[in-house]
Design an enzyme around this catalytic site. Structure first.
Site, PDB file in Angstrom:
ATOM      1  CD  GLU A  33      -9.902  -8.242 -13.465  1.00  0.00           C
ATOM      2  OE1 GLU A  33      -9.611  -8.751 -12.369  1.00  0.00           O
ATOM      3  OE2 GLU A  33     -10.277  -8.901 -14.457  1.00  0.00           O
ATOM      4  NE  ARG A 257      -5.714  -8.857  -0.020  1.00  0.00           N
ATOM      5  CZ  ARG A 257      -5.836  -9.202  -1.298  1.00  0.00           C
ATOM      6  NH1 ARG A 257      -5.175 -10.235  -1.757  1.00  0.00           N
ATOM      7  NH2 ARG A 257      -6.604  -8.542  -2.106  1.00  0.00           N
ATOM      8  CE  LYS A 267     -11.344  -6.825  -7.522  1.00  0.00           C
ATOM      9  NZ  LYS A 267     -11.007  -6.014  -8.705  1.00  0.00           N
TER      10      LYS A 267
END
Length: 553
Positions: A33, A257, A267
RNA sequence: UGCCCGAUGGUGUAACUGGCAACACGCCUGAUUUUGAUUCAGGAAAGUCCAGGUUCGAGCCCUGGUCGGGCAACCA
């Protein structure tokens, strides 16, 4: 017989699918994104997705998941592309979820026609209340039973801009009592009168992730859609949409992850570090971002190697940052040219060396390289050595300089410390030494053996450079779990600037060669992007491994 | 109180799918070394979360627990 690396669970799936003829070739995708910069965790995903396509002869698309115009920007798109290219990967197609907005709209209409979606006038609070809780079933919206015709009309009106933000949403009609919360009539479309970085003001309704991602995968005929563990509960919905829409059956697979100690990876938190000024920007060398690591001096090779070493599995993990450091050192040791730079100078005068004389000595550029070559290094009567390489009262196994003790000056001569000069307050300001003329490097006939070798620089030939030393950004292993805010754990000493360090003159070629260096005994360094012709700035990528206890027991 | 994941040395992954737990990082010793780096040799470190079961044999299969993580954004 070559060593065969065992397959990770996704590779096993791919090999099985290929073996069974399920696919002729695989297509993967990397779906960022564009609302932030890529970090080392993304690198793992990139290496996985692109690596799979590369080893099994497939393709990987780069697809921006740009369904939320309020947080997404072109700046991020550009940085993401640059980072992927820098890591050494080439995408097959560059796509955007926004490319598919028209098609996604049609998909939604199709679901409405099938009686599987409806327009809901409930407020977001009401919808949240309708969802129920994980342990109690939800309740149905009063608008759930609208007719297909009415829904069609309303949805068209939503698109046409007849309503304000939040006034209506389009929901999938599934099951408000479903044990999987994601199946309780999830929102497919919401109204946002916002400017989109690509489609501008064309749309005022935007699909949610769940109604964009899987559909985009299907449109691109992605065979293996690989994401992280937090999307596991979404898979059921992912499959539901594909089934009801009767589109290409992409399959989602989830892996754990990457987490790393002494840093943060979300983020949102990285954005805060930038916005609140804890770091100088997304590419601050202390950041775990790809751009930060690039600026710090990490190589694409070392990052890829790291991603290979951490593996791919489904259990939560925290990787020791030491592994990352090992990977860079291993690569840089082979490719970085050696240079001598003194950070904290102590003057050393060779009393038996002629005044005004300059000797050009040769020093190896890289003992690890077969054809590393040599460079000239000027030597003279007055030198700088590292202050820490001298001790007036050394511990037992101190191999460096001390009164009456001898050391080898790297690529030059052996010197003995004869006299220590101090200022009025007792600080050591100068060492008077004598050298052994027959001990010159490569032509040593002195027969003297010394334990230590130190780096040095000739004072009249030295060039002044700035050196920036980095330490971990956080003082604790897991800044996320302690009391209070994660910023409370920021390491105040994560950046040390040495404005005036003294380097050998060969360093002046750094601007044009843009090489990475090993400053002897100091670590690996690279030229910082802020360097000018007048002022060279070097970033320390990583220190050298240090197994010496510093003289302590 | 629901659903979904997961559990192997300090860390991260393996174990050819049921055949006496391996590799890497880290750590410790020693050798080499004109970088206390590199390199090389060796070592310590898990008996695989627990309890049952199936089997000649279980880290792998089954059952029940325990522990950890995720799921209730008009974020992705």
């Amino acid at each position: 017989m070559a060593e065969v690396r065992s397959l990770n669970f996704i590779e096993e799936i791919v090999e099985r699918d290929l073996r069974e003829g399920k696919y002729e070739k695989i297509i993967t995708r990397f779906p960022p994104e564009p609302n932030g910069y890529l970090h080392i965790g993304h690198a793992k995903s990139i290496c996985l997705n692109f690596g799979l396509a590369a080893t099994y002869g497939g393709e990987t698309n780069l697809r921006f998941d740009d369904t939320n115009p309020v947080t997404e920007e072109t700046e991020y798109v550009e940085s993401i592309k640059e980072d992927i290219r820098w890591l050494g990967f080439q995408w097959h197609r560059e796509r955007y979820a926004s490319d598919y907005f028209e098609q996604l709209y049609e998909f939604a209409v199709k679901l409405i026609r099938k009686g599987l979606a409806y327009v809901d006038d409930s407020t977001s609070e009401e919808i949240a209340a309708q969802k129920g809780t994980p342990t109690t079933p939800g309740t149905e919206s009063p608008y759930r039973s609208r007719s297909v015709e009415e829904n069609l009309e309303l949805f068209a009106a939503m698109r046409a801009g007849k309503y304000r933000d939040g006034e209506k949403v389009l929901r999938a009609k599934i099951d408000m009592a479903h044990p999987n919360m994601h199946m309780r009539d999830p929102i497919m479309y919401r109204i946002k009168h916002a400017h989109h970085h690509r489609t501008g003001d064309k749309w005022c309704i935007y699909p949610m992730y769940d109604f964009a991602h899987g559909q985009s995968d299907a449109i691109e005929q992605i065979t293996h859609s690989i994401c992280t563990l937090e999307f596991v509960p979404h898979r059921e919905l992912y499959d539901w949409f594909i089934e009801k829409l009767e589109i290409y059956p992409s399959k989602q697979y989830e892996f754990a992850r990457l987490n790393m100690n002494y840093t943060v990876m979300s983020k949102r938190k990285l954005l805060r570090l930038v916005n609140e000024g804890h770091v100088a920007g997304w590419d601050d060398p202390r950041m775990p971002t790809i751009s930060g690591m690039r600026r710090r001096g990490y190589t694409p090779e070392s990052i890829r190697d790291f991603c290979e070493r951490v593996g791919v599995a489904r259990r939560d993990n925290v990787i020791d940052v030491g592994l990352l450091e090992f990977c860079v050192r291993e690569h840089l040791n082979k490719v970085a040219e050696r240079r001598m730079v003194v950070f904290d100078p102590l003057k050393l005068v060779i009393t038996n060396y002629p005044e005004g004389k300059t000797e050009m000595l040769e020093s190896e550029n890289n003992p690890e390289a077969d054809n590393g070559g040599t460079r000239p290094v000027p030597f003279s009567r007055e030198l700088y050595i590292e202050r820490e390489d001298f001790m007036e009262n050394p511990p037992r196994k101190y191999f460096r300089l001390a009164p009456g003790q001898m050391v080898r000056l790297k690529s030059a001569y052996i010197v003995r410390c004869d006299e220590v000069i101090k200022d009025s307050s007792g600080n050591v300001v100068e060492l008077r030494c004598s050298y052994l003329p027959e001990s010159r490097s490569g032509a040593d006939t002195s027969g003297v053996q010394v334990k230590g070798t130190i780096h040095w620089v000739s004072i009249p030939h030295a060039v002044e450079v700035e050196v920036r030393l980095y330490d971990r950004l956080f003082k604790v292993e897991n800044p996320d779990e302690g009391e209070g805010d994660f910023t409370d754990y920021i390491n105040p000493d994560s950046l040390t600037i040495i404005e005036k360090a003294y380097g050998e003159p060969e360093l002046l070629t750094a601007r044009t060669s843009a090489k990475r260096y090993q400053f002897l005994r100091k670590g690996y360094f690279c030229l910082d992007t802020s360097s000018t012709d007048d002022k060279l700035v070097f970033n320390r990528t990583v220190t050298l491994r240090d197994t010496w206890g510093g003289g302590k027991k």
